[in-house]
Design a protein around this motif. Structure first.
Motif, PDB file in Angstrom:
ATOM      1  N   CYS A 148     -23.740 -28.080   4.711  1.00  0.00           N
ATOM      2  CA  CYS A 148     -24.138 -27.457   5.980  1.00  0.00           C
ATOM      3  C   CYS A 148     -24.172 -28.532   7.072  1.00  0.00           C
ATOM      4  O   CYS A 148     -24.787 -29.581   6.900  1.00  0.00           O
ATOM      5  CB  CYS A 148     -25.508 -26.817   5.816  1.00  0.00           C
TER       6      CYS A 148
ATOM      7  N   VAL B 227     -25.670 -28.399   9.971  1.00  0.00           N
ATOM      8  CA  VAL B 227     -26.848 -28.360  10.846  1.00  0.00           C
ATOM      9  C   VAL B 227     -27.688 -29.621  10.623  1.00  0.00           C
ATOM     10  O   VAL B 227     -27.978 -29.980   9.480  1.00  0.00           O
ATOM     11  CB  VAL B 227     -27.697 -27.094  10.584  1.00  0.00           C
TER      12      VAL B 227
ATOM     13  N   CYS C 221     -30.366 -30.495   7.896  1.00  0.00           N
ATOM     14  CA  CYS C 221     -30.201 -29.544   6.791  1.00  0.00           C
ATOM     15  C   CYS C 221     -29.289 -30.181   5.741  1.00  0.00           C
ATOM     16  O   CYS C 221     -29.763 -30.703   4.743  1.00  0.00           O
ATOM     17  CB  CYS C 221     -29.645 -28.207   7.286  1.00  0.00           C
TER      18      CYS C 221
ATOM     19  N   CYS D  40     -25.785 -21.737   3.457  1.00  0.00           N
ATOM     20  CA  CYS D  40     -26.636 -22.713   2.773  1.00  0.00           C
ATOM     21  C   CYS D  40     -27.947 -22.040   2.362  1.00  0.00           C
ATOM     22  O   CYS D  40     -28.238 -20.914   2.751  1.00  0.00           O
ATOM     23  CB  CYS D  40     -26.896 -23.930   3.666  1.00  0.00           C
TER      24      CYS D  40
ATOM     25  N   ARG E  56     -30.853 -22.470   3.334  1.00  0.00           N
ATOM     26  CA  ARG E  56     -31.749 -22.143   4.453  1.00  0.00           C
ATOM     27  C   ARG E  56     -31.217 -21.003   5.317  1.00  0.00           C
ATOM     28  O   ARG E  56     -31.811 -20.664   6.333  1.00  0.00           O
ATOM     29  CB  ARG E  56     -31.966 -23.372   5.323  1.00  0.00           C
TER      30      ARG E  56
ATOM     31  N   HIS F  34     -28.252 -20.857   7.017  1.00  0.00           N
ATOM     32  CA  HIS F  34     -27.224 -21.146   8.032  1.00  0.00           C
ATOM     33  C   HIS F  34     -25.891 -20.666   7.481  1.00  0.00           C
ATOM     34  O   HIS F  34     -25.492 -21.071   6.392  1.00  0.00           O
ATOM     35  CB  HIS F  34     -27.154 -22.646   8.322  1.00  0.00           C
TER      36      HIS F  34
HETATM   37 ZN   LIG Z   1     -28.129 -25.299   6.540  1.00  0.00          ZN
END
Ligand SMILES: [Zn+2]
Length: 260
Positions: free
Chosen positions: A4, A6, A9, A22, A24, A26
């Protein structure tokens, strides 16, 4: 393994049918042509980051005419990849070098570029490789030590990230335009080519050691349309006098590095 992009992250991305996501949450789209777009809002500040469509098309026509084939052959020779290699091309553009080498050699190929139209063209032309749109200036979206070979062919360079994603026994190929590259056009543009080798070796010194260096050169007799394509590919379409047929030199300095 794809990660990912981000900030803070960087977890693994799992592949679904139309997206990657991912842990989380995203998520990023997989385009119809097969590439994965990992660009984030801050990467899209300019409307068309990276290559323009005119530059991409011009470069593609030059590849199709065989003009860049001797450069490709020289890159293949110094890199000396095997079918067992896992290869990243960082700044892959339309995928000509990576896609052609992957077909020739049969290695596992991954290309990253910030330009959506360039990566879309790569994905259509070379569906056997993985193509990613991402801003590799900040983060190369792969786990540590994923690759045995990293290529950076006339592209932007990120030494710490190249080192992180490369295995300890891996190698890095950096191709730079040599001072005589496009000399016939540069003299008219009054912009002399620079020798970037010493500065590049210095930039990479804390992560990589130079283990081989060669210069790949070729000349091509180009008609006016092809000269125009070259000018587009180096972002000089506004040259005042009209393009005319001429013999043009293409020349790359090839630097092969091993991790420190
Ligand atoms: Zn992520």
């Amino acid at each position: 393994m794809l990660l990912c992009p981000v900030r803070d992250c960087h977890q693994a991305l799992a592949r679904e049918e139309r997206r990657v996501i991912c842990a989380r949450g995203h998520s990023f789209d997989i385009a119809r042509s097969g590439y994965i777009n990992l660009l984030q809002p801050q990467d899209r500040r300019s409307k068309n980051p990276g290559d323009t469509t005119a530059a991409i098309e011009g470069r593609r026509r030059l590849h199709d005419r065989g003009v860049t084939r001797p450069l490709l052959d020289a890159i293949a020779e110094i890199v000396d990849a095997s079918p067992h290699d896992v290869v990243l091309d960082a700044g892959c553009g339309d995928g000509f070098y990576l896609g052609t080498l992957a077909r020739q050699i049969g290695f596992d190929a991954h290309g990253v570029d910030i330009s959506v139209p360039a990566v879309d063209a790569a994905a259509r032309r070379y569906p056997g490789c993985e193509w990613i749109v991402a801003n590799a200036d900040l983060f190369v979206p792969y786990a540590d030590h994923t690759f045995s070979i990293v290529l950076s062919i006339t592209a932007r360079m990120n030494a710490p990230e190249f080192r992180r994603v490369l295995g300890d026994d891996g190698r890095l190929l950096v191709a730079l335009p040599a001072p005589v590259d496009l000399a016939e056009l540069r003299s008219r543009l009054q912009a002399a080519g620079r020798d970037r080798v010493a500065r590049t070796v210095e930039t990479f010194a804390s992560h990589f050691t130079l283990i081989d260096q060669r210069r790949a050169s070729t000349t091509a007799d180009l008609d006016a349309a092809a000269v125009r394509d070259v000018l587009h590919s180096i972002y000089r379409p506004m040259r005042s006098d009209p393009a005319e047929a001429m013999r043009v030199t293409f020349c790359l300095d090839l630097l092969l590095f091993a991790p420190v």
